[in-house]
Design a protein around this motif. Structure first.
Motif, PDB file in Angstrom:
ATOM      1  N   GLN A  44       8.436  35.172  25.450  1.00 51.41           N
ATOM      2  CA  GLN A  44       8.495  34.386  26.688  1.00 51.41           C
ATOM      3  C   GLN A  44       8.408  32.891  26.419  1.00 51.41           C
ATOM      4  OE1 GLN A  44       5.432  35.928  29.259  1.00 51.41           O
ATOM      5  NE2 GLN A  44       6.571  37.797  29.733  1.00 51.41           N
ATOM      6  N   ASP A  45       7.741  32.513  25.287  1.00 50.53           N
ATOM      7  CA  ASP A  45       7.628  31.093  24.979  1.00 50.53           C
ATOM      8  C   ASP A  45       8.872  30.551  24.289  1.00 50.53           C
ATOM      9  OD1 ASP A  45       7.484  32.209  22.491  1.00 50.53           O
ATOM     10  OD2 ASP A  45       5.549  31.345  21.951  1.00 50.53           O
ATOM     11  N   GLY A  46       9.883  31.417  24.099  1.00 50.24           N
ATOM     12  CA  GLY A  46      11.144  30.975  23.523  1.00 50.24           C
ATOM     13  C   GLY A  46      11.210  31.032  22.017  1.00 50.24           C
ATOM     14  N   ALA A  47      10.158  31.519  21.338  1.00 50.64           N
ATOM     15  CA  ALA A  47      10.171  31.602  19.879  1.00 50.64           C
ATOM     16  C   ALA A  47      11.071  32.745  19.435  1.00 50.64           C
ATOM     17  CB  ALA A  47       8.754  31.801  19.356  1.00 50.64           C
ATOM     18  N   ALA A  48      12.117  32.412  18.683  1.00 50.81           N
ATOM     19  CA  ALA A  48      13.042  33.447  18.206  1.00 50.81           C
ATOM     20  C   ALA A  48      12.326  34.361  17.220  1.00 50.81           C
ATOM     21  CB  ALA A  48      14.248  32.792  17.543  1.00 50.81           C
ATOM     22  N   GLY A  49      12.465  35.661  17.404  1.00 56.39           N
ATOM     23  CA  GLY A  49      11.834  36.614  16.496  1.00 56.39           C
ATOM     24  C   GLY A  49      10.373  36.878  16.777  1.00 56.39           C
ATOM     25  N   GLY A  50       9.856  36.353  17.872  1.00 59.56           N
ATOM     26  CA  GLY A  50       8.485  36.676  18.246  1.00 59.56           C
ATOM     27  C   GLY A  50       7.475  35.592  17.950  1.00 59.56           C
ATOM     28  N   GLU A  51       6.443  35.564  18.743  1.00 64.01           N
ATOM     29  CA  GLU A  51       5.365  34.595  18.593  1.00 64.01           C
ATOM     30  C   GLU A  51       4.552  34.898  17.334  1.00 64.01           C
ATOM     31  OE1 GLU A  51       1.341  33.186  21.054  1.00 64.01           O
ATOM     32  OE2 GLU A  51       2.570  34.885  21.725  1.00 64.01           O
ATOM     33  N   PRO A 109      22.146  33.598  11.715  1.00 70.75           N
ATOM     34  CA  PRO A 109      21.832  33.337  13.136  1.00 70.75           C
ATOM     35  C   PRO A 109      20.396  33.714  13.476  1.00 70.75           C
ATOM     36  CG  PRO A 109      23.917  34.527  12.907  1.00 70.75           C
ATOM     37  CD  PRO A 109      23.262  34.549  11.560  1.00 70.75           C
ATOM     38  N   TYR A 110      19.808  32.974  14.383  1.00 72.48           N
ATOM     39  CA  TYR A 110      18.494  33.340  14.906  1.00 72.48           C
ATOM     40  C   TYR A 110      18.639  34.639  15.708  1.00 72.48           C
ATOM     41  CZ  TYR A 110      16.284  28.793  13.880  1.00 72.48           C
ATOM     42  OH  TYR A 110      15.755  27.695  13.260  1.00 72.48           O
ATOM     43  N   PRO A 111      17.598  35.438  15.782  1.00 69.59           N
ATOM     44  CA  PRO A 111      17.676  36.647  16.623  1.00 69.59           C
ATOM     45  C   PRO A 111      17.844  36.267  18.084  1.00 69.59           C
ATOM     46  CG  PRO A 111      15.427  36.270  15.880  1.00 69.59           C
ATOM     47  CD  PRO A 111      16.289  35.302  15.128  1.00 69.59           C
ATOM     48  N   GLU A 112      18.604  37.066  18.795  1.00 69.85           N
ATOM     49  CA  GLU A 112      18.861  36.772  20.202  1.00 69.85           C
ATOM     50  C   GLU A 112      17.622  36.996  21.059  1.00 69.85           C
ATOM     51  OE1 GLU A 112      22.185  38.999  21.502  1.00 69.85           O
ATOM     52  OE2 GLU A 112      23.603  38.050  20.110  1.00 69.85           O
ATOM     53  N   LYS A 113      16.835  37.995  20.689  1.00 70.28           N
ATOM     54  CA  LYS A 113      15.662  38.324  21.498  1.00 70.28           C
ATOM     55  C   LYS A 113      14.507  37.407  21.133  1.00 70.28           C
ATOM     56  CE  LYS A 113      16.950  43.133  22.229  1.00 70.28           C
ATOM     57  NZ  LYS A 113      16.537  44.547  22.153  1.00 70.28           N
ATOM     58  N   THR A 114      13.833  36.891  22.156  1.00 65.48           N
ATOM     59  CA  THR A 114      12.733  35.960  21.951  1.00 65.48           C
ATOM     60  C   THR A 114      11.537  36.357  22.795  1.00 65.48           C
ATOM     61  OG1 THR A 114      13.466  34.490  23.730  1.00 65.48           O
ATOM     62  CG2 THR A 114      14.369  34.074  21.530  1.00 65.48           C
TER      63      THR A 114
END
Length: 607
Positions: A398-405, A391-396
């Motif tokens: 602000q731009d919606g990129a899972a796991g960070g920009e 699964p992708y990480p739940e936390k993203t």
């Protein structure tokens, strides 16, 4: 009258005191002269003490006593060290957990026999692995990329098997690596430039890469020109010493295979994964291998597949395989890629490039893969691969990129990683991370003052046995070197994902077992708190023997730990042909944490 009498008595007593003092002075003068003449025992005692004193130890002479000697390792470290002798010639390239004879006793299905199979306790060697006859110090980078001394890995089979593919050539007393490969006979540089026309390598956005089935790691060797650091792996098989050649060249690599066990990396680690004729059956086992690549790819990461079956309609005759077989193989790969919601970015000749979506929200298809039930995607040590998607990480962001920009390198090196800023690493705050960066900059500065060749180019392959947040490697960052950051599987906090977010590479490992590499593959080993961590877990002697196995002759070790443990470790290495030196903490001699610096002496077979 009484007054006069008392005055005379005082004069008499004063005179006697003067005579006594003069007498004592004469006595001690004569005694000193007698002792210095050689007839006394004082000089013998002083001489004996001088001989017993190790002047190489920069430590308060009473420090060992002040800190007590009551810390006992599980293996009885407090006993006197025995002398460790060289192993026999047949062990020159011994890889304990990838031994060829042991491998043949395991099933060949799904490459099980090429996975890690370590010896039981009673079969572990208790001797020092020697260097081969004529062993030479590897060339400095970048010359080492192109040349390796023949004596260091004297295996010519690849020069014959891969002669037309420009893998490796034998020239006099050296091997030359022209930079070719099975899929890029015109050279890795040309091939990489083709990839860079699609994948953003030139702006620092792609920094970490994984090369599966790497051969002699020419891709990783030339990706350094793009400031991309590549973790390469290949099995120890009939292509003798391919990973050994990679490390001799100064390229990160380890012995490994995609079989039934998960790769020793955290989820969302790599910006790019690559396979060039790596012979991995990507469509087999319900897409399990592609799903494992998906696990270690960052959201938005790239997967490159070159060679069969890509564009099979044109190349099937040259590959000497049937059209039907190749068509079915590519169909399965395309089907699994679509199920994983990878988008095909480009197809050129025999090269296809897919990109993993940045989040599930950007995946519009109805059919989605079965998600893995495991709640912790980074629990991988000896864990079976599964035909399911992580699964992708739940936390993203602000731009919606899972796991960070994504951040470009080198900006990401000391930026706060998303795993920390989002609270994904329990017990590590932003302030703690920034303090860790500062502390290790201070430690590394002190190391360089003790060993001034650390950043001279002499040390290319460096290992951190207990990497923490990766700040040791970050403080050393230089094009002259690279660091293999090892995350012990028993560490209290798993921070290997943080290390990858910083644009560094690393691997999970349990130091009670041998590392997946050849002997003599690292120039410098850093061990912070290893003996404290593994106390009562396994023998310190076995850990030190493994350090000796993978360290090159004239290589160095820095062990940072509590002084009571370092004193005991020093007893063991006294029997291992290492020079040692104890150094105080940067904050002064009263700090119980010290550094033990060691240098391995050459141990080569004689002609």
């Amino acid at each position: 009258m009484a007054i006069k009498g008392n005055s005379g008595e005082l004069k008499t007593r004063s005179s006697m005191s003067i005579f006594i003092v003069i007498g004592l002075c004469c006595f001690f003068y004569i005694l000193g002269a007698w002792q210095r003449s050689g007839f006394g025992k004082g000089d013998k005692i002083a001489s004996a003490i001088t001989k017993q004193t190790d002047c190489g130890v920069l430590l308060n002479l009473n420090y060992e006593t002040h800190h007590g000697d009551d810390v006992v390792m599980a293996d009885g470290l407090d006993t006197a060290a025995k002398e460790l002798l060289p192993c026999g010639e047949k062990y020159i390239d011994y890889t304990p957990c990838h031994d060829q004879m042991r491998a043949m006793t395991f099933p060949r299905d799904n490459m099980i026999y090429r996975e890690r199979h370590c010896p039981p306790e009673e079969e572990k060697l208790q001797c020092l692995i020697p260097a081969p006859k004529g062993y030479a110090t590897p060339f400095p980078w970048p010359k080492s990329r192109d040349y390796v001394p023949f004596a260091n890995a004297p295996y010519k089979s690849l020069t014959v098997e891969k002669a037309v593919q420009n893998w490796i050539q034998y020239e006099g007393n050296v091997f030359r690596f022209p930079g070719g490969g099975t899929q890029f006979p015109q050279g890795a540089k040309t091939y990489i430039n083709q990839l860079a026309s699609v994948i953003p390598m030139d702006n620092g956005m792609v920094r970490t890469a994984l090369d599966t089935g790497c051969g002699v790691a020419s891709l990783g060797a030339y990706l350094f020109e793009k400031n991309v650091i590549t973790m390469s792996f290949a099995p120890r098989d009939s292509h003798e010493a391919q990973v050994q050649f990679a490390l001799e060249r100064g390229v990160p690599a380890f012995i490994g295979v995609l079989g039934t066990i998960k790769m020793p990396f955290p989820s969302r680690a790599f910006d790019m994964a690559h396979c060039s004729r790596c012979l991995i059956p990507w469509g087999a086992n319900d897409g399990m291998y592609m799903m494992e690549v998906d696990r270690v790819l960052r959201p938005g990461g790239y997967w490159v597949l070159s060679g069969p079956p890509i564009n099979w309609r044109i190349h099937y005759q040259a590959w000497e395989r049937s059209r039907k077989e190749l068509e079915e193989e590519q169909r399965k790969i395309e089907e699994i890629a679509k199920l994983l919601c990878w988008e095909k970015e480009h197809e050129m000749g025999e090269i296809s490039v897919w990109r993993k979506r940045t989040s599930y929200d950007s995946c519009r298809q109805q059919d989605k893969p079965t998600l893995c039930e495991s709640s912790y995607a980074d629990d991988v040590w000896y864990k079976k691969m599964e035909a399911c998607a992580t699964p992708y990480p739940e936390k993203t962001e602000q731009d919606g990129a899972a796991g960070g920009e994504w951040k470009p390198f080198p900006n990401r090196l000391n930026a706060v990683p998303f795993r920390i800023s989002s609270g994904c690493v329990t017990g590590v705050s932003v302030d703690m991370y920034q303090e860790d960066v500062r502390i290790w900059e201070k430690h590394v500065k002190a190391y360089k003052s003790i060993n001034n060749i650390i950043d001279s180019g002499r040390f290319r392959n460096i290992m951190d046995m207990n990497a923490g947040l990766g700040s040791f490697a970050a403080a050393l960052e230089s094009p002259k070197l690279w660091v293999m950051n090892v995350m012990p599987t028993i560490a209290e906090k798993d921070t290997l994902g943080v290390i990858y977010e910083r644009g560094l590479i690393g691997i999970y490992h349990d130091w009670c077992e041998a590392f997946s590499t050849y002997p003599r593959t690292y120039d410098l080993i850093h061990a912070n708190g290893i003996f404290s961590l593994y106390m009562n877990k396994c023998k310190a002697e076995d850990i030190l023997l493994e350090m000796d196995r993978i360290l090159r002759p004239e290589g160095s070790v820095i062990i940072r730990d509590q002084v009571s443990l370092l004193i005991k470790v020093k007893k063991i290495v006294g029997g291992m042909r290492w020079n040692t030196r104890m150094v105080d903490h940067e904050d002064g001699p009263l700090v119980s944490e010290k550094s033990l610096t060691l240098r391995k002496l050459s141990l080569a077979l004689k002609d």
